[in-house]
Design a protein around this motif. Structure first.
Motif, PDB file in Angstrom:
ATOM      1  N   SER A 183     -85.692 -25.843 -61.300  1.00  0.00           N
ATOM      2  CA  SER A 183     -85.470 -26.241 -59.900  1.00  0.00           C
ATOM      3  C   SER A 183     -86.779 -26.371 -59.160  1.00  0.00           C
ATOM      4  CB  SER A 183     -84.586 -25.210 -59.202  1.00  0.00           C
ATOM      5  OG  SER A 183     -83.338 -25.142 -59.832  1.00  0.00           O
ATOM      6  N   GLU A 220     -79.762 -28.101 -56.494  1.00  0.00           N
ATOM      7  CA  GLU A 220     -78.929 -27.091 -57.126  1.00  0.00           C
ATOM      8  C   GLU A 220     -77.878 -26.635 -56.127  1.00  0.00           C
ATOM      9  OE1 GLU A 220     -80.440 -23.841 -60.108  1.00  0.00           O
ATOM     10  OE2 GLU A 220     -80.921 -23.267 -58.070  1.00  0.00           O
ATOM     11  N   GLU A 246     -78.893 -29.361 -62.351  1.00  0.00           N
ATOM     12  CA  GLU A 246     -77.722 -28.717 -62.949  1.00  0.00           C
ATOM     13  C   GLU A 246     -76.400 -29.230 -62.406  1.00  0.00           C
ATOM     14  OE1 GLU A 246     -77.743 -24.722 -64.209  1.00  0.00           O
ATOM     15  OE2 GLU A 246     -79.800 -24.375 -63.546  1.00  0.00           O
TER      16      GLU A 246
HETATM   17 MG   LIG Z   1     -82.429 -23.848 -60.882  1.00  0.00          MG
END
Ligand SMILES: [Mg+2]
Ligand SMILES: Nc1ncnc2c1ncn2[C@@H]1O[C@H](COP(=O)(O)OP(=O)(O)OP(=O)(O)O)[C@@H](O)[C@H]1O
Lengths: 290, 238
Positions: free
Chosen positions: B44, B86, B163
């Motif tokens: 991230s 995310e 993700e």
């Molecule tokens: Mg992450």
């Protein structure tokens, strides 16, 4: 019965004006996360601007309203980056610093006004002053009715702007999450500036009404700072509909307490109610705050 | 192939934690590139640095031949890069439609916006049925769809997906990855960050393996799938 109706209608009317202040204050808080202690000072400055302009130009204060709203919106627009700078300072409690800053600003403005204009009460005379209208069989001062109708129209226009325009969507997005809004290409600083500008303009405009209903003096803003806090906390921080309900409540409470208990009790009762709301509805009356 | 993005020695630091210790990678136009890694590997952080959400402490980020290091995220977003963060970054109080309209705020190609909106609703019929619902009331899968749809509505040609499979049922994950393939075939360049290594490697052209803030391996996704080390560490030994 007559007195009760009179009090009720007066409460609703004054609540209508509080709503405009409440909504502006609440949205500005929602986007910037800064409590502006100077809210009452914008009211006072709006009223004084109307007073002096009227004195020198003889134009009716009510006709000056569009000018005053725009002029203060410009002041807010120019001033917002200064507040933003304080918040952006790399400091653990930047929000606290901003609070101290607007508190200091409020004291500075009020002190300057006192020095410049003294303690005297001044009256803001409009075409509607000294006239009455009949509302549901109750006689009310025309200025109160007119101010309320106008405030409600302005608030409705603001609601339309927030909920029905693209820019309104960006404001609500920035209020919820500036980071995500940024990923969508929205400049959070620009939105904060816009919102603060609208809020200062609306508040100064309301100041003209408040000045012409009551009177104009350097300390007049003080109670409205307290009122604004009531509205934001009771309505839920940053909630539009909550601010409307709280503004109306505020009008009714202050009207009823003044008439049936005495003006000195207004703050006592108000903050007692606020205490109860915070204990039982910590997210505001409609449960919409955060 | 032309490189659409090039990252050099990217470093991200949070206080005393060094999340990225100088990673370099590139993306060619039209590719799906995936970065896989375990929790806390720095996936991230990589995307956040690229999209301007965090300032890298050192390194260079080039996007479409422009140096965009230290450019604020709202400016990068206007250059055709859209980051789906995310957790999907839903604006829960806005309706589905308002989320999509928000994404188009800076676009001037109004007729194309109309067409994109129609395409998005055709591609995601469930969003079309829920236009006026608050985004907060959507299911997790629907929210992920909305997040991707919103990125498309910005008019971006490059998407960063963090993700997208997180917290979703296997069937929905399949659906999401099918969507990713489809929008890639329609011409979008994609940088996909995943813990779901198998699915990510099957979807991507190339892959990088990130561990503790450094890139361990890189190569064609199809090669990495059969790499013994990768198999053991990320594919549960399959
Ligand atoms: Mg992450
Ligand atoms: N805002 C932050 N403040 C401090 N440390 C952070 C912050 N964000 C991430 N970190 C730390 O940086 C490291 C990398 O985090 P990052 O979120 O980039 O990992 P990730 O690969 O995305 O992990 P995950 O798969 O769990 O999402 C971790 O050690 C994490 O604890």
């Amino acid at each position: 019965m007559g007195l009760f109706m009179q009090t009720l209608i007066n409460g609703i009317l004054i609540g209508g004006i509080f709503i405009t202040i409440a909504v502006g204050f609440s949205i500005s808080y929602g986007v910037m996360h800064i409590v502006d202690f100077a809210v009452g000072e914008w009211i006072m400055l709006g009223a004084f601007t109307a007073f002096w302009l009227n004195m020198y130009t003889n134009v009716d204060p009510l006709l000056l309203i569009p000018f005053i709203a725009l002029f203060f919106a410009l002041i807010g627009y120019l001033f917002q980056p200064v507040i933003q700078k304080v918040v952006n300072i790399k400091h653990r409690s930047a929000a606290m610093m901003a609070l101290a800053f607007t508190f200091g600003l409020s004291t500075l403005i009020r002190g300057s006004a006192l020095t410049l204009w003294g303690f005297n009460n001044r009256n803001l005379i409009t075409v509607l002053s000294e006239k009455n209208v009949d509302l549901f069989g109750i006689t009310v001062p025309a200025i109160r009715a007119g101010a309320t109708v106008f405030s409600i129209l302005v608030t409705a226009a603001f609601a339309y702007f927030l909920y029905r325009t693209k820019t309104g969507i960006t404001i609500r997005a920035a209020a919820e999450n500036k980071t995500v809004a940024g990923l969508m290409g929205i400049d959070g600083h620009r939105i904060s500036r816009l919102v603060y500008s609208i809020y200062v303009g609306l508040t100064a405009m309301s100041g003209v009404f408040i000045g012409s209903i009551f009177s104009v003096f350097p300390d007049m803003g003080l109670r409205y700072t307290a009122f604004a806090f009531f509205v934001v906390v009771a309505g839920g921080m940053g909630s539009f509909s909550g601010a409307i309900v709280a503004g109306l409540m505020l009008g009714l409470i202050s009207s009823f307490v003044s008439v049936y208990m005495g003006g000195a009790y207004v703050f006592l009762i108000l903050f007692f109610i606020l205490y109860l709301i915070l204990v039982f509805f910590p997210k505001g009356i409609l449960g919409k705050g955060w | 192939m032309t490189k659409i993005m090039e990252i050099e020695n990217l470093e991200v630091v949070y206080g005393v934690i060094k999340a990225l210790q100088g990673i370099s990678f590139y993306i060619d136009e039209g590719e799906i590139v995936t970065i896989i890694g375990a929790n806390g590997a720095g996936k991230s952080s990589t995307l956040r640095a690229v999209s301007g959400m965090v300032r890298p402490s050192s390194g260079k980020i080039r996007f479409k031949d422009k140096d965009v290091t230290n450019t604020p995220s709202h400016i990068i977003a206007r250059q055709g890069l859209s980051h789906v963060p995310e957790g999907r970054g839903m604006l829960t109080k806005l309706t589905v439609e308002e989320n999509l309209i928000l994404a188009t705020y800076n676009r001037k190609d109004h007729s194309q916006v109309k067409e994109d909106m129609k395409n998005v609703y055709d591609q995601f019929p469930r969003l079309s049925e829920r236009k006026r619902q608050a985004a907060g009331n959507l299911s997790g899968g629907e929210q992920q769809m909305l997040a991707i749809a919103r990125a498309l509505m910005t008019g971006a040609d490059t998407l960063l997906l963090d993700e997208p499979s997180m917290g979703l049922a296997p069937l929905i994950v399949q659906e999401i990855f099918a969507v990713i393939k489809r929008i890639n075939q329609a011409g979008k360049t994609i940088l996909l960050v995943e813990q779901n290594a198998m699915t990510a490697l099957r979807t991507a052209n190339r892959a990088y393996i990130l561990e503790n803030g450094t890139l361990l391996k890189s190569g064609k996704a199809s090669d990495l799938i059969s790499d013994p080390e990768v198999k053991a560490a990320y594919l549960g030994g399959y």
